[in-house]
Design a protein around this motif. Structure first.
Motif, PDB file in Angstrom:
ATOM      1  N   ILE B  66       0.836  -1.203   0.000  1.00 32.89           N
ATOM      2  CA  ILE B  66       0.000   0.000   0.000  1.00 32.89           C
ATOM      3  C   ILE B  66       0.867   1.247   0.000  1.00 32.89           C
ATOM      4  CG2 ILE B  66      -1.762   1.302   1.237  1.00 32.89           C
ATOM      5  CD1 ILE B  66      -2.982  -1.217   2.118  1.00 32.89           C
ATOM      6  N   LEU B 109      -8.849   4.004  -0.310  1.00 37.23           N
ATOM      7  CA  LEU B 109      -9.019   2.582   0.011  1.00 37.23           C
ATOM      8  C   LEU B 109      -9.521   2.454   1.451  1.00 37.23           C
ATOM      9  CD1 LEU B 109      -8.321  -0.425  -0.949  1.00 37.23           C
ATOM     10  CD2 LEU B 109      -6.273  -0.164   0.428  1.00 37.23           C
ATOM     11  N   PHE B 113     -13.260   1.260   1.504  1.00 35.53           N
ATOM     12  CA  PHE B 113     -13.292  -0.198   1.563  1.00 35.53           C
ATOM     13  C   PHE B 113     -13.195  -0.709   2.990  1.00 35.53           C
ATOM     14  CE2 PHE B 113     -12.273   0.800  -2.687  1.00 35.53           C
ATOM     15  CZ  PHE B 113     -12.710  -0.260  -3.469  1.00 35.53           C
ATOM     16  N   LEU B 114     -12.443   0.012   3.830  1.00 31.51           N
ATOM     17  CA  LEU B 114     -12.180  -0.525   5.147  1.00 31.51           C
ATOM     18  C   LEU B 114     -13.110   0.063   6.205  1.00 31.51           C
ATOM     19  CD1 LEU B 114      -8.268  -0.616   4.899  1.00 31.51           C
ATOM     20  CD2 LEU B 114      -9.949  -2.178   3.960  1.00 31.51           C
ATOM     21  N   SER B 124     -18.837  -5.588   4.281  1.00 34.39           N
ATOM     22  CA  SER B 124     -17.770  -5.274   3.330  1.00 34.39           C
ATOM     23  C   SER B 124     -18.359  -4.400   2.241  1.00 34.39           C
ATOM     24  CB  SER B 124     -17.191  -6.533   2.701  1.00 34.39           C
ATOM     25  OG  SER B 124     -18.034  -6.975   1.663  1.00 34.39           O
ATOM     26  N   LEU B 126     -18.663  -5.276  -0.708  1.00 33.60           N
ATOM     27  CA  LEU B 126     -19.357  -6.064  -1.731  1.00 33.60           C
ATOM     28  C   LEU B 126     -20.874  -5.910  -1.718  1.00 33.60           C
ATOM     29  CD1 LEU B 126     -17.208  -9.323  -1.797  1.00 33.60           C
ATOM     30  CD2 LEU B 126     -17.054  -7.306  -3.248  1.00 33.60           C
ATOM     31  N   PRO B 127     -21.514  -6.016  -0.536  1.00 40.33           N
ATOM     32  CA  PRO B 127     -22.972  -5.810  -0.564  1.00 40.33           C
ATOM     33  C   PRO B 127     -23.335  -4.418  -1.060  1.00 40.33           C
ATOM     34  CG  PRO B 127     -22.224  -6.461   1.649  1.00 40.33           C
ATOM     35  CD  PRO B 127     -21.017  -6.389   0.786  1.00 40.33           C
ATOM     36  N   ARG B 133     -24.487   1.068  -5.591  1.00 44.98           N
ATOM     37  CA  ARG B 133     -23.537   0.833  -6.665  1.00 44.98           C
ATOM     38  C   ARG B 133     -22.739   2.089  -7.020  1.00 44.98           C
ATOM     39  NH1 ARG B 133     -22.820  -3.402 -10.229  1.00 44.98           N
ATOM     40  NH2 ARG B 133     -21.738  -2.834 -12.149  1.00 44.98           N
ATOM     41  N   VAL B 136     -19.831   2.477  -4.790  1.00 42.06           N
ATOM     42  CA  VAL B 136     -18.758   1.523  -5.062  1.00 42.06           C
ATOM     43  C   VAL B 136     -17.985   1.939  -6.314  1.00 42.06           C
ATOM     44  CG1 VAL B 136     -18.237  -0.873  -5.622  1.00 42.06           C
ATOM     45  CG2 VAL B 136     -19.946  -0.326  -3.894  1.00 42.06           C
ATOM     46  N   LEU B 140     -14.040   2.826  -6.395  1.00 42.47           N
ATOM     47  CA  LEU B 140     -13.054   2.216  -7.290  1.00 42.47           C
ATOM     48  C   LEU B 140     -12.371   3.289  -8.130  1.00 42.47           C
ATOM     49  CD1 LEU B 140     -15.170  -0.861  -8.442  1.00 42.47           C
ATOM     50  CD2 LEU B 140     -13.042  -0.994  -7.142  1.00 42.47           C
ATOM     51  N   LYS B 141     -13.169   4.235  -8.592  1.00 39.99           N
ATOM     52  CA  LYS B 141     -12.605   5.277  -9.463  1.00 39.99           C
ATOM     53  C   LYS B 141     -11.612   6.157  -8.704  1.00 39.99           C
ATOM     54  CE  LYS B 141     -15.849   7.546 -12.019  1.00 39.99           C
ATOM     55  NZ  LYS B 141     -17.146   7.748 -12.623  1.00 39.99           N
ATOM     56  N   LYS B 143      -9.960   5.428  -5.960  1.00 35.56           N
ATOM     57  CA  LYS B 143      -8.770   4.678  -5.594  1.00 35.56           C
ATOM     58  C   LYS B 143      -7.846   4.568  -6.804  1.00 35.56           C
ATOM     59  CE  LYS B 143      -6.951   0.356  -4.176  1.00 35.56           C
ATOM     60  NZ  LYS B 143      -5.858   0.845  -4.955  1.00 35.56           N
ATOM     61  N   LYS B 144      -8.465   4.313  -7.965  1.00 31.74           N
ATOM     62  CA  LYS B 144      -7.679   4.184  -9.183  1.00 31.74           C
ATOM     63  C   LYS B 144      -7.019   5.517  -9.544  1.00 31.74           C
ATOM     64  CE  LYS B 144      -7.338   1.938 -13.450  1.00 31.74           C
ATOM     65  NZ  LYS B 144      -7.146   3.072 -14.324  1.00 31.74           N
ATOM     66  N   ASN B 147      -3.795   5.742  -7.926  1.00 29.89           N
ATOM     67  CA  ASN B 147      -2.785   4.937  -8.632  1.00 29.89           C
ATOM     68  C   ASN B 147      -2.327   5.629  -9.897  1.00 29.89           C
ATOM     69  OD1 ASN B 147      -3.137   3.038  -6.715  1.00 29.89           O
ATOM     70  ND2 ASN B 147      -4.492   1.763  -7.947  1.00 29.89           N
ATOM     71  N   HIS B 157       2.092   1.808  -9.238  1.00 28.50           N
ATOM     72  CA  HIS B 157       2.027   2.272  -7.866  1.00 28.50           C
ATOM     73  C   HIS B 157       2.514   1.213  -6.891  1.00 28.50           C
ATOM     74  CE1 HIS B 157      -0.412   2.239  -4.141  1.00 28.50           C
ATOM     75  NE2 HIS B 157       0.351   3.281  -3.972  1.00 28.50           N
TER      76      HIS B 157
END
Ligand SMILES: Cc1cc2nc3c(=O)[nH]c(=O)nc-3n(C[C@H](O)[C@H](O)[C@H](O)COP(=O)(O)OP(=O)(O)OC[C@H]3O[C@@H](n4cnc5c(N)ncnc54)[C@H](O)[C@@H]3O)c2cc1C
Ligand code: SF4
Ligand code: SF4
Ligand code: SF4
Lengths: 342, 434, 275, 247
Positions: B66, B109, B113-114, B124, B126-127, B133, B136, B140-141, B143-144, B147, B157
């Motif tokens: 990380i 992240l 996510f945490l 998590s 995932l649900p 959505r 989520v 993801l965007k 976090k990316k 990177n 990264h």
């Protein structure tokens, strides 16, 4: 074939015409200390005074990774061939690479025609250029520097003027886009002189006539040179990947992440890589570097000669320059033939 | 009510690395509460001994996936200090972008996510992919994005490629920098929305305070930069030190009835990380970040460790604005090829860099051939461990009336808030219990 | 070469008509080409079998052109072969081919035929066997030597027992590792040559099996005086195109997929890499 | 048909490979449509056994890891080694090149005995492994491709073609021709030659090819300015593990 001359200062115009008239124009451009063929948007980066590019222009006729067929796996299983029909110009191709393309044509366009190759090839205009050798080049040992076919236009740099051989109607159309005039005897003679001086610049040479190598190879199957080279070879495959006359490939069927459609893709592959002859149950029919180098040498100087009556090496020196261990076919050829002489 | 409680959370989830939470309560009295580190030790300092200068950052970036860029940066800077090399302004600016990218991606992240699953009451992210959505996808965007910001300079990264002592193996193109700058600007509204979103669920953040010492980089005198890359070591108790003096701060020590190495400075424990930086340097934040802090009700000093997440969010806004400016500056100056060759020599040097979880120290001694004789890395998580345990000790007695499940969750959330990077903790000793 | 679609890389989408287990690792598939097309192959030729989305594998045609259906025997060794083993009646596969030269069944007419099949080598040879049986009158003495690792590895057990009982062919069998169920011979395939008499000048020997087998079997054939050009081997190589281009199957200067897979020992002698 | 149940586990590692495995946006969401993630400590709290595919990151460095790894094996139909630490031991195996006692003492001084450890090993030295996704860290695209192959019931990619293949096909300048020590010729490919693409020599993180010509590689590196001692050190950054270490 007709010959014309034009002022070198018109080259920019010529390139601009090409860019305006064709969807893609590829030409040699610098990459660090080396050169590559790349798509150009203007004349600024083009460098005709290059020795060799990292990969040969073959990549525009048979790309490193080429979709051959697309398929869908839904209800109806369907396969569709993927033919590329965009017009393209490869500009600044050296004589050896022109010859290499001719050899590929022989392989791909005759027996068992390869429709994907043919589609690209028939849409390709080739404009050649002459040039000088370096310590890795040995064209002079395996071919005539003066190429007579396999291009639309071929340019020879005469200093302020460019002499151009026009081999096709399309070539004529291109040359008509700039001011030019017929080449007189004087220019043709000048070209011969230049060619002769270029011939003298080679430092690497195969000691015997290359077409005799099949004879030399007889009885040399177990010659120590193969083991010697095998000890040095890393089996990294660079030599066969950079070669303009190599065309071996792998084919994979790859699914998109959706798992509903996919592509059958051809990838460059080659005989110096260890897995090339490995089959499913684990047998590898050419399982050591010595045997692989021996195969490569035979393929360049014997096997294909038997079938196509042509040496499948243009002496471009790419494999030599790129080989981490500096393994080169000239050294092997000379080692094999020196005993003949003794 | 005289309760007996025996909580052992085996491998706390949604943290980096392996740690267990233990709580023993007998007759309503907390007998023991701790974060127990069960990660396999990896012996990095031992691995470094004898390694050549050009191998060192290659190896140390593998301490942590990380904060790989942070370790790489701390490493090349400590090497430079030891070998007497001064990187150019261009190199420093580019490195700041790398660090920015890493802090962004790690913070996002952590936030999404945490921590966010706890705030949304799920287990998590995932649900959330079905219920929220858009969140989520945003997670993801973002976090990316982090990177992408580092990738443009260092290629990748997780274990940066181009970063070397003195410079880079290749420099980014202006157009690549422009592209990434554009991406940052485009994503800013998403982060501002995230501030609103988090502000709306911030009520779920447990109400708990414990005043402690906060340690982070502080600005070198005269600088107005919120310090990540460079600075002095600053304590909220009013002291400052040079990076080479890091041992005066960390004072690694053995806890009497535990076998863990912990750190402490002036108080029983100290905190490093986003909240420590916020508390020490909030006046240096970008105005937009200050606005976000206001919206989130964050006024330094904040003594609630659960608020670390909010401090991270505030920092992301600062970092994004700051990076846009750095890129402008680099482009204005033009990217120039420089000579990054150097001669190794004998020497000793230290560095201090703010990585996502706090201040990181690397310290090397090289011999005359440029091989490592001695190496020491002090990881933020190591520095936070004692603080976590101290928080546990204050928190636990106050929540004993809750169900075991709730107690356990609160303790785990506290661990998660610190975002401990356990696989980082090369210095970590095993915590064993009687 | 009858490349049966216009683009040599586009397969004909065909249907699995039936699947039959031969051994735990081998199955035989009956495949139907679209629109009732026939392969019109020569015995010994192969096709490139495609499992959609997985990939291709060269597989010998184990049926005879005289059969009115088309069969493939497949041993499960890797990706493609495992995938087809998981397929069932009605599933779609792709077929390219047929490829290769096949056995010289015309030239062999009037001669004696000695088949030497080891393991999965029986699959390509089965197409010749069935062809000869269908045209039995046109050939002389017909002998099959068959070796398998264990009794349960024997392919086409029904057919083998029919051939054993048949007067049209002389089948001799052995297994490397016998068990209680096995009352026949044991040992490697060359043991079957003991006591075998052939009229060498009028005999064609057809050999296919695992790579290690060839040398020994050829020595036996040569030892019995069978002329080099009448010893035929079918070779396996890595293949990607079937068109003599991809290079994987090259043995010295020849391409197994086009110039083979069947070679005379005469040719093989000059191919240092063949055996 | 129910979706394949996949899980992630980690041992001694930096967890960067797991991080790379989720480092997508669109692709990750598509992937989530194909599989159920049932264990992933770093990202999710759920933990269920009965697993179709386990991705195991990290090397095995101590006794207590073994039963845990065996438990994973018993509960998974397919076990995939994820990343260099799991595939080849990765950087963790550097410690095998020095006496273990010394390494422990370097880090933990007189407390070294509190740290039971044994020579680092890749996971296939402990359990049967069905496939490998190489690299430090794994390459995202290679990971996606392999996951897809695994879901199709295929083998993971062998990657026995060295890094040079992709490097050459991308037309990078070969670093060896520029005098930089590159391990590409004997290192497994599949990474898109990412290091040389960014001007950095390959350090061999994906492990060596099946039959590497190490002697020739050493000669080549020596030509590029490294001493024998340098080369030995360089070649063990990622490839220190030798099966003899644990005999
Ligand atoms: C002319 C010929 C006829 C054959 N006839 C039969 C037959 O009738 N029945 C049968 O079961 N097998 C036969 N084989 C062998 C069969 O082709 C291989 O077992 C099969 O290709 C393995 O593919 P796979 O994807 O299942 O294995 P994998 O191990 O997953 O794949 C091996 C890799 O090698 C490639 N490959 C290409 N050619 C071969 C080859 N010849 N052998 C192995 N791998 C190859 C595959 O495409 C793949 O990329 C024949 C081979 C040849 C050359
Ligand atoms: S480039 Fe050189 S080392 Fe690499 S495979 Fe070719 S001959 Fe061998
Ligand atoms: S063999 Fe070498 S010199 Fe000959 S054409 Fe190929 S790359 Fe050029
Ligand atoms: S740079 Fe490295 S990986 Fe690339 S071709 Fe050269 S040796 Fe191979």
């Amino acid at each position: 074939m007709k010959q014309f001359i034009f002022q070198k200062s018109r080259m920019k115009e010529l390139i601009s015409y090409l860019i305006s008239a064709y969807p893609s124009v590829y030409a040699p451009v610098p990459r660090g200390k080396h050169f590559v063929f790349d798509k150009i948007a203007d004349a600024s980066n083009v460098e005709f005074k290059y020795i060799r590019t990292i990969l040969p222009p073959k990549k525009y006729l048979m790309p490193q990774h080429e979709a051959l067929v697309n398929f869908t796996l839904t209800e109806n299983l369907e396969f569709k061939e993927e033919l590329v029909t965009d017009r393209q110009v490869i500009l600044g191709v050296r004589p050896g690479d022109i010859r290499a393309i001719k050899l590929l044509d022989d392989v791909m366009m005759n027996r068992n025609k390869d429709r994907n190759y043919i589609a690209r090839r028939e849409n390709t205009v080739i404009i050649g250029i002459d040039g000088i050798p370096d310590e890795y080049s040995y064209e002079d040992s395996v071919m005539d520097l003066k190429v007579e076919e396999g291009f639309d236009l071929f340019m020879t740099d005469l200093g302020n003027m460019i002499l151009v051989d026009v081999a096709t109607e399309e070539g004529m159309k291109i040359i008509n886009s700039i001011e030019h005039e017929p080449a007189t005897e004087r220019y043709l003679n000048l070209r011969e002189n230049i060619l002769n001086s270029q011939r003298e610049m080679f430092t690497a040479r195969i000691d015997i006539q290359a077409k005799l190598l099949p004879l030399v190879l007889e009885g040399k199957w177990n010659h120590p040179i193969w083991e010697e080279m095998g000890r040095k070879c890393l089996s990294c495959g660079q030599c066969i990947l950079v070669c303009p006359t190599c065309y071996c490939f792998n084919v994979t069927d790859d699914m998109a992440l959706s798992m509903e459609e996919g592509t059958r893709t051809r990838h460059w592959d080659g005989c110096q890589l260890a897995d090339f002859t490995l089959v499913g149950h684990g047998e590898n029919f050419r399982d050591n570097a010595a045997a692989r180098i021996r195969h490569r040498f035979h393929r360049k100087f014997k096997y294909h000669l038997d079938v196509f009556s042509e040496i499948f090496c243009t002496g471009c020196g790419r494999c030599w320059e790129t080989c981490p261990s500096e393994i080169n076919l000239v050294e092997i050829a000379n080692a094999l033939s020196s005993e003949e002489v003794e | 009510m005289r309760k007996n409680i025996d909580i052992h959370v085996h491998h706390v989830t949604r943290v980096e690395g392996h740690g267990d939470v233990l709580l023993n309560v007998k007759d309503g009295r907390v007998e023991h509460v701790a974060l127990n580190i069960v990660e396999a030790p990896r012996f990095f300092e031992g691995m470094l001994r004898g390694r050549a200068h050009y191998e060192v950052r290659e190896i140390v970036s593998r301490i942590c996936g990380i904060c790989a860029c942070g370790h790489a940066l701390a490493s090349v800077r400590a090497s430079e200090a030891a070998l007497g090399i001064e990187p150019s302004e261009q190199v420093v600016d580019l490195r700041k972008i790398v660090l920015a990218g890493e802090n962004l991606s790690s913070h996002f992240l952590h936030i999404f996510f945490l921590v966010a699953p706890d705030l949304f009451g799920v287990k998590s992210v995932l649900p959330l992919a079905t219920t929220h959505r858009d969140i989520v996808v945003r997670a993801l965007k973002l976090k990316k994005l982090g990177n992408d910001v580092s990738d443009v300079i260092v290629g990748r990264h997780v274990h940066p490629i181009t970063m070397d002592i003195k410079g880079f193996t290749v420099l980014p193109s202006v157009s690549a920098l422009r592209d990434v700058q554009k991406k940052i600007i485009e994503m800013l509204p998403e982060v501002v929305d995230t501030v609103d979103l988090i502000a709306s669920v911030a009520g779920g953040i447990p109400d708990f305070e414990r005043e402690t010492e906060y340690i982070s980089l502080g600005p070198v005198s005269g600088s107005t930069e919120y310090p990540f890359y460079d600075g002095v070591i600053k304590s909220s108790e009013g002291m400052t030190y040079y990076p080479a003096e890091y041992r005066k701060v960390t004072n690694e020590f053995i806890v009497p009835d535990s076998t863990a190495k912990h750190c402490k400075h002036l108080r029983d424990s100290y905190m490093v990380g986003a909240l420590a930086r916020f508390n020490n340097n909030s006046d240096l934040l970008h105005p937009e970040a200050k606005k976000a802090a206001e919206k989130l009700g964050m006024i330094a000093p904040v003594h609630n460790p659960y608020m670390i997440t909010l401090a991270q969010l505030i920092e992301t806004i600062h970092i994004m604005h700051d990076t846009v400016e750095i890129i402008d500056k680099i482009i204005r100056r033009g990217i120039k090829e420089e000579d990054y060759s150097y001669q190794p020599r004998a020497g000793t040097g230290s560095s201090a860099v703010e990585v996502p979880r706090g201040i990181l120290f690397h310290h090397y001694t090289y011999d005359s051939k440029g091989r490592i004789e001695y190496a020491d890395c002090v990881i933020p998580t190591t520095q936070n461990l004692e603080n976590i345990d101290q928080d546990f000790r204050k928190l636990a007695p106050t929540i004993l009336d809750k169900s075991e499940e709730e107690i356990s969750l609160l303790l785990q959330m506290l661990v998660r808030a610190y975002d401990p990077c356990i696989s980082c903790s090369t210095h970590q000793l095993n915590v064993r219990f009687k | 070469m009858p490349a049966i679609t216009e683009n040599s890389y586009v397969p004909l989408i065909s249907t699995i008509k039936s699947v039959q287990d031969l051994t735990p690792t081998e199955k035989v598939f009956e495949v139907e080409l679209p629109g009732g097309r026939q392969l019109n192959h020569d015995p010994g030729q192969f096709v490139q079998l495609l499992v959609p989305g997985i990939g291709e594998a060269p597989i010998s045609i184990c049926s005879s052109p005289t059969d009115n259906n088309f069969h493939l025997t497949i041993r499960r060794v890797g990706d493609v072969t495992t995938a087809i083993h998981n397929m069932k009646e009605g599933d779609k596969v792709g077929i390219r081919g047929s490829f290769g030269n096949g056995f010289p069944v015309e030239e062999m007419k009037g001669s004696d035929v000695l088949i030497i099949a080891g393991g999965i080598g029986l699959a390509p040879l089965r197409s010749v066997i069935r062809y000869i049986l269908a045209n039995r009158a046109e050939y002389g003495e017909f002998t099959i030597l068959h070796g398998a690792r264990t009794p349960s590895d024997r392919l086409f057990k029904d057919e083998l027992s029919r051939w054993t009982d048949s007067s049209e062919v002389n089948l001799l069998e052995t297994v490397d590792h016998p068990d209680e169920s096995w009352s026949g011979k044991s040992g490697v395939i060359t043991t079957l040559f003991k006591g075998l008499t052939v009229d060498p000048s009028r005999t064609y020997a057809l050999v296919c099996g695992p790579p290690v087998m060839y040398r020994f079997v050829i020595l036996e054939c040569l030892g019995r005086g069978i002329p080099d050009k009448q010893i035929l081997v079918s070779l396996e190589r890595h293949m990607k195109c079937g068109l003599g281009k991809c290079g994987h199957c090259q043995i010295n200067g020849v391409y197994t997929c086009q110039d083979g897979p069947v070679f005379t020992f005469n040719q093989v002698k000059n191919l240092e890499e063949a055996l | 048909m129910s979706k394949p149940r996949i899980a992630f586990f980690d041992f001694a590692s930096c967890e960067g490979c797991q991080l790379e495995a989720i480092n997508f946006v669109e692709e990750f969401l598509v992937l989530l449509g194909h599989v159920d993630i049932v264990q992933f400590r770093e990202a999710i709290t759920e933990a269920e056994w009965d697993i179709d595919v386990s991705f195991v990151e990290g090397s095995i460095t101590r006794e207590q890891d073994i039963p845990r790894l065996e438990e994973i094996r018993e509960n998974s139909k397919v076990v995939i080694a994820l990343g260099a630490c799991a595939c080849t031991g990765g950087v963790n195996a550097i410690k095998n090149t020095r006496p273990l006692e010394d390494v422990r003492a370097d880090v933990y001084g007189d407390k070294k005995d509190w740290f039971p450890t044994f020579p680092t090993r890749p996971i296939d030295q402990v359990i049967k492994v069905d496939g490998y996704i190489y690299g430090c860290p794994i390459d995202r695209n290679d990971f996606l491709k392999n996951v897809q192959l695994i879901l199709q019931g295929k083998k993971t990619l062998r990657h026995n073609d060295p890094v040079c293949v992709e490097c050459r096909l991308k037309e990078n300048e070969c670093l060896l021709t520029l005098g930089k020590p590159c391990m590409g010729p004997i290192t497994r490919g599949g990474c898109g030659a990412i290091d040389p693409t960014f001007g950095h020599p390959c350090t061999g993180c994906r492990g060596l090819v099946d039959d590497p010509n190490e002697n020739a590689a050493m000669d080549v590196l020596a030509e590029n300015g490294l001493t024998v001692e340098d080369i030995k050190s360089y070649m063990t950054i990622f490839n220190a593990f030798r099966p003899e270490d644990i005999q």
